[in-house]
Design a protein around this motif. Sequence first.
Motif, PDB file in Angstrom:
ATOM      1  N   ALA A   1       4.078   0.334  -5.079  1.00 27.26           N
ATOM      2  CA  ALA A   1       5.458  -0.058  -5.330  1.00 27.26           C
ATOM      3  C   ALA A   1       6.055  -0.701  -4.086  1.00 27.26           C
ATOM      4  O   ALA A   1       5.798  -0.274  -2.959  1.00 27.26           O
ATOM      5  N   GLY A   2       6.854  -1.740  -4.305  1.00 26.85           N
ATOM      6  CA  GLY A   2       7.606  -2.350  -3.224  1.00 26.85           C
ATOM      7  C   GLY A   2       6.778  -3.100  -2.213  1.00 26.85           C
ATOM      8  O   GLY A   2       7.241  -3.330  -1.084  1.00 26.85           O
TER       9      GLY A   2
ATOM     10  N   LEU B   1       7.435  -0.307   6.158  1.00 27.74           N
ATOM     11  CA  LEU B   1       6.582   0.698   5.537  1.00 27.74           C
ATOM     12  C   LEU B   1       6.874   0.771   4.046  1.00 27.74           C
ATOM     13  O   LEU B   1       8.025   0.708   3.611  1.00 27.74           O
ATOM     14  N   LEU B   2       5.813   0.944   3.274  1.00 23.08           N
ATOM     15  CA  LEU B   2       5.978   1.082   1.830  1.00 23.08           C
ATOM     16  C   LEU B   2       6.495   2.482   1.504  1.00 23.08           C
ATOM     17  O   LEU B   2       6.290   3.421   2.290  1.00 23.08           O
ATOM     18  N   PRO B   3       7.192   2.640   0.384  1.00 22.06           N
ATOM     19  CA  PRO B   3       7.390   1.670  -0.696  1.00 22.06           C
ATOM     20  C   PRO B   3       8.557   0.718  -0.493  1.00 22.06           C
ATOM     21  O   PRO B   3       9.240   0.353  -1.461  1.00 22.06           O
TER      22      PRO B   3
ATOM     23  N   ALA C   1      12.013   3.281  -0.639  1.00 26.80           N
ATOM     24  CA  ALA C   1      11.725   4.426   0.233  1.00 26.80           C
ATOM     25  C   ALA C   1      12.833   5.468   0.181  1.00 26.80           C
ATOM     26  O   ALA C   1      12.572   6.674   0.109  1.00 26.80           O
ATOM     27  N   GLU C   2      14.084   5.045   0.229  1.00 31.55           N
ATOM     28  CA  GLU C   2      15.182   6.010   0.212  1.00 31.55           C
ATOM     29  C   GLU C   2      15.228   6.758  -1.116  1.00 31.55           C
ATOM     30  O   GLU C   2      15.437   7.974  -1.160  1.00 31.55           O
ATOM     31  N   LEU C   3      15.034   6.045  -2.205  1.00 33.54           N
ATOM     32  CA  LEU C   3      15.043   6.678  -3.523  1.00 33.54           C
ATOM     33  C   LEU C   3      13.955   7.730  -3.640  1.00 33.54           C
ATOM     34  O   LEU C   3      14.195   8.847  -4.127  1.00 33.54           O
TER      35      LEU C   3
ATOM     36  N   LEU D   1       6.179  12.772   3.966  1.00 35.51           N
ATOM     37  CA  LEU D   1       7.398  13.213   3.302  1.00 35.51           C
ATOM     38  C   LEU D   1       8.603  12.955   4.196  1.00 35.51           C
ATOM     39  O   LEU D   1       8.605  13.300   5.374  1.00 35.51           O
ATOM     40  N   GLU D   2       9.620  12.339   3.599  1.00 36.34           N
ATOM     41  CA  GLU D   2      10.881  12.133   4.310  1.00 36.34           C
ATOM     42  C   GLU D   2      12.024  12.553   3.396  1.00 36.34           C
ATOM     43  O   GLU D   2      12.897  11.764   3.035  1.00 36.34           O
TER      44      GLU D   2
END
Length: 676
Positions: free
Chosen positions: A486-487, A499-501, A505-507, A544-545
């Motif tokens: 994705a992305g 960096l992907l996605p 990334a925030e979602l 993980l973020e």
Amino acid sequence: MNYKQAEQVQIGVVYYPEQWDRSMWEDDIRRMSETGVKVVRMAEFAWSRMEPTPGVYEWAWLDEAVELCGRYGLQVVLCTPTATPPRWLTEQHPDILPIRPDGSTYHAGVRGHRCYSSASIRSHGQRITEALARRYAGHPAVIGWQTDNEFGMNDCHCDACSEAFRQWTRANYGSLEAVNREWGTVVWSGEYNEWEQIAAPYGGSRFQNPSYLLDFARFQWDSIVVFQREQVEILRRECPDHFITHNFHTYPQRMDQYRVAEDLDLASFDYYPNTAPDKQSTGPYSGALSLDLTRGIKRRNFWIMEQLSGPPGAWFATWRAPYPGFIRAFVWQAIAKGADTVVHFRWRSAAIGAEQFWHGLIDPSNVPGRRFAEFERLCAEVNRLSDHLQGTEPKHEVALLFSHEQLEALRIQHQAEGMSYYENIKDYHRALTKLGIGCDVIEWTQPLDGYRVVIAPGFFLMNEQVAATLERFAAGGGTVLVTMRAGVKEMNNQHVQMLLPGRLAELTGIRVEEYDAIGHDAHTIRDAEGRSYSCLQWCDILRLEGAEAIACYEGDFYDGTPAVTVNAYGEGRAYYVATHPDEAYLRDLLLRVAGEQEVRVYPDLPEGVQLAERTGDNGTYLFVMNLCREPREVHLNGAYASVLDGEPHEAVVPLEPYGVEILKHASDEAGSAVAQ
């Protein structure tokens, strides 16, 4: 446009009067009427009979055929005949014939031998369309039009296409500087310094510049839109009370159906479910996706413009004969999924030409057989239930997002062995269907209002608008499911520099630190309950973020790292599936997602059984369909009555091979079912 005529629930047939002796016509049309047929499609390949020589029209034969239909109470859909320009036309104007990427000419003799950019086919196509429309605008039997036949990308590389592509590029980018930047032409010294250097991608290699190739696909989509629009504008002007459709075909379809359908009143599809016994475990689910895709083209009910009537065969080996009940069952599947009219191809099996063994309802012997008897029963059922079903439609809480741009970008740059954008979508859709979860398959930029769950597989390309739409949906309480790769790209098909996605990334609350294109090398993932599942194609290696891991990889150098995650986002959540899990895991994951969003499921449907609902002012109708050769039983919670025979069903619905039941809840509310 008289849309009420288009939304009647009814059965039709395709008929080619020009291919049969006139003495047969009235008997054929009388029998259609007596059988319960309501609609006849005609004339999509008959240009040479309408205009046998330049400017000389012969309408008597078509007048007679249309008049006979009207006399026997049949409605007629006519077609613009531009899919098969006559030989006199291609001889006078050879620019009509497409040029293949290797430089060879696509000659007349099959069909579809027309370049959408050809000035000759466009002008002559408008002329024949106008003549047809004026001739039949006021005929009471004619209710609608089909444009052309089965549009598709012909990848024409003629001079007209190169010139049109050059103009398209200039209109979209404005300057060569912008073209060179957006296509990244500095690679391999591909920069343009004159507009005349821009041309079709000769040779047809998908290893050319991916940004350029994706734009050439977009150009072809727009060329088809313009080609069709010229006909639609004539039909709208001359026949304002008629509906206009087009018969899409063959999924996955590289052509962007959403763009082509913008000018249409409704979408149509040519549906040929596979009759082979070894396809019964997959074919009905592939078919379900095709039907949901077609409904999603216009986000409303649709037509089937060609439906299987016997074993196809012509330029390939003849298929197996449809098993008893097969023809009826798959028509009801189409209706359950939102088809209002189902037109069978064809009334008669051809006795001449290339499609002689693409079987219709009546073989050349003129002796109706088993297939025709089944069709006759089907017509009676549909006509009996037509008033009940009219105005009803599927209504769903789950959407699966589809994109022709993703399909084409991933075709241009294949990511891993065994990895297919469309096949992966089929896997998610099949898992939904086996759980009885109704699903709308819609274009990826569409509004998401009214849904609880949105599945976004293979969002290789991404833009800010779609990312924001998904974020708003999740923030408002919805669940988004995003998958691997994705992305990765900007909409110009260049890699993002983050960096992907990427924009997702925030979602999703994760970052992709590395990836492993595992292809056919099966890996294992394990969920929090300790259950193991296999996965293929790809492994994103995640950090993980904010998200929580709900399954992790086992083995390889990324042993123990997250494989599937969930991230709280506003009032909702976003799942990220970093690989392509097996069907067992998709089932468990979708059960979890559906449970969180209180989406109704039928967790124990027997293999081969599908459920679907249509809802309207007359109530909700539950279609229970056994699309396989073995008998099945479906266990119900709640009291239902069959609208086919009036019998009550309070516990078990027995289904013979290819058996169908159509039920209405005793309280006229959608009941729940638990199948065993």
